[in-house]
Design an enzyme around this catalytic site. Structure first.
Site, PDB file in Angstrom:
ATOM      1  N   HIS A  86       0.830  -1.209   0.000  1.00 57.99           N
ATOM      2  CA  HIS A  86       0.000   0.000   0.000  1.00 57.99           C
ATOM      3  C   HIS A  86       0.860   1.252   0.000  1.00 57.99           C
ATOM      4  CE1 HIS A  86       0.671   0.750   4.387  1.00 57.99           C
ATOM      5  NE2 HIS A  86       0.741  -0.560   4.446  1.00 57.99           N
ATOM      6  N   ASP A  98      -0.777   4.176   0.892  1.00 58.79           N
ATOM      7  CA  ASP A  98      -1.374   5.088   1.872  1.00 58.79           C
ATOM      8  C   ASP A  98      -0.639   4.944   3.206  1.00 58.79           C
ATOM      9  OD1 ASP A  98      -2.544   2.473   2.157  1.00 58.79           O
ATOM     10  OD2 ASP A  98      -4.131   3.323   3.395  1.00 58.79           O
ATOM     11  N   GLU A 113      -5.195   0.660   2.787  1.00 50.08           N
ATOM     12  CA  GLU A 113      -4.851  -0.428   3.698  1.00 50.08           C
ATOM     13  C   GLU A 113      -4.949   0.029   5.141  1.00 50.08           C
ATOM     14  OE1 GLU A 113      -2.693  -3.371   6.065  1.00 50.08           O
ATOM     15  OE2 GLU A 113      -2.245  -1.256   5.922  1.00 50.08           O
TER      16      GLU A 113
HETATM   17 ZN   LIG Z   1       1.371  -1.344   6.268  1.00 47.13          ZN
END
Ligand SMILES: [Zn+2]
Length: 402
Positions: free
Chosen positions: A86, A88, A157
């Site tokens: 991820h 984010d 995530e």
């Molecule tokens: Zn992580």
């Protein structure tokens, strides 16, 4: 074009330099869930340069906001090895606690600082660097990789995770595309690169209960029904019940009461309602449904009337030790000389969705500073991780199957 040894040597230096710069470029995008802030563009550009076909997959329009995701694939046939992760990050928290600004990608004494450095923009950069070197150093003479490499990178995530990996997997299924093995680049190592591979995760259940009683005067309890007494007995029964003693690959399941809420300001009133919340991290002796049955049965024996709200954010799962964990362990041993622990500890990750499609293990950077102020990664660790990822690709695609 084949490269001479000397040129290959140069290529290697360039690739290592790129890993650091790519990690810093990713950190400079303040991609706090669900914002992307340009992070996936940075990654897509790096992958397209390596020949990947990239698909941007934005999902969600509701309150949680639109989330952007990226699926990228190099090659069209053979076994598809996927790297998942991820871009984010969690919010930086109080900025005054940081010695380096969280989104500057600043570097000091060989350490890169910033939100996402270890969880997990650094690891993504390390994987991209590994692919670049795999292409330039090991495939000279081969026309293409004997199989496919893909990246499944979500921007959802650290948040509710409803518009991320799960929906990308559905999109893959709908187009009859599959992943054969998956490595998730979450930070798995407590102290040193090579400490720990995660081969599964415990499940997580959150429950909120409100027990209803009958309000009344404390001096006249006969006319009342005290929900606090019922709640206290219920919570004691929850805690007294041993869930299990652990299994071969899992620690014992654990229940934690996280809040008890009555909110009664009077000293002479029996309240009408009493609430509590608790979380269970459970191993593969249980599943969400069996725990749900147990909890609601227990509620019924302590309360006449109640509201019970249970959310299971992930079931326990295990990729039994085998081909994939052997490849990753072998790569770690080759590069670091360490033999990693195969663990199922810690919180949940998107591996909980991927496990429905293929075997999945997790291995990434050091976890010590993740989600903290001054999150950081040593450039030496980035390079070490990239070496290990390269050895994984080499083992997976070029060595005989185990
Ligand atoms: Zn992580």
């Amino acid at each position: 074009m084949s490269l001479s040894v000397q040129e290959r040597g140069k290529e290697r230096v360039v690739a290592e330099f790129d890993i650091v710069e790519l990690a810093r470029d990713l950190i400079r995008c303040p991609s706090v869930t669900p914002t992307d802030a340009g992070a996936l563009d940075v990654l897509q550009k790096a992958l397209e340069r390596l020949g990947f076909i990239c698909y941007r997959l934005p999902f969600g329009l509701g309150d949680e906001g639109k989330v952007d995701n990226l699926y990228a694939r190099l090659g069209t046939e053979g076994r598809n090895f996927c790297y998942a992760g991820h871009t984010d990050v969690v919010p930086p928290g109080y900025i005054g606690d940081w010695s380096h600004a969280p989104f500057d990608g600043s570097m000091e004494d060989g350490v890169i600082y910033g939100r996402g450095a270890s969880d997990m923009k650094g690891a993504i950069a390390a994987f991209v660097g590994a692919i670049e070197r795999f292409q330039t150093q090991f495939l000279t003479g081969l026309t293409k990789i004997p199989g496919s490499i893909s990246l499944l990178i979500t921007g959802d995530e650290e948040g509710v995770a409803v518009n991320g990996t799960k929906k990308v997997l559905n999109w893959l299924t709908a187009r009859n595309e599959t992943i054969d093995h998956c490595l998730v680049g979450e930070p798995t190592n407590p102290e040193r690169i090579g400490d720990t591979i995660k081969i599964g995760r415990r499940g997580s259940l959150n429950a909120q209960i409100t027990i209803k009683g009958v309000q009344g005067h404390v001096a006249y309890p006969d006319g009342a029904d005290n929900p606090v007494s019922r709640l206290v007995k219920f919570l004691a029964a929850l805690e007294d019940h041993p869930l299990d003693t652990g299994t071969e690959n899992f620690q014992p399941s654990n229940l934690e009461i996280t809040s008890v809420d009555i909110g009664n300001e009077a000293t002479n009133v029996i309240p009408a309602r009493a609430s509590a919340r608790f979380n269970i991290r459970f191993n593969d002796c249980h599943d969400g449904a069996s725990l749900r049955r147990w909890i609601s049965g227990l509620c019924k024996s302590y309360a006449k009337e109640f509201d019970l709200d249970i959310t299971v954010s992930g079931e326990a799962f295990l990729t039994p030790p085998g081909e994939l964990s052997n490849i990753v362990s072998g790569a770690i041993a080759k590069i670091t000389g360490m033999s990693p622990k195969l663990s199922t500890s810690g919180g949940t990750s998107d591996a909980r969705f991927i496990k429905d499609m293929c075997p999945v293990v997790e291995f990434g950077l050091i976890s010590r500073t993740m989600h903290k102020a001054d999150e950081c990664v040593a450039t030496a660790d980035l390079k070490l991780l990239s070496e290990i990822y390269l050895a994984v690709l080499e083992q997976y695609f070029l060595m005989p199957r185990q």
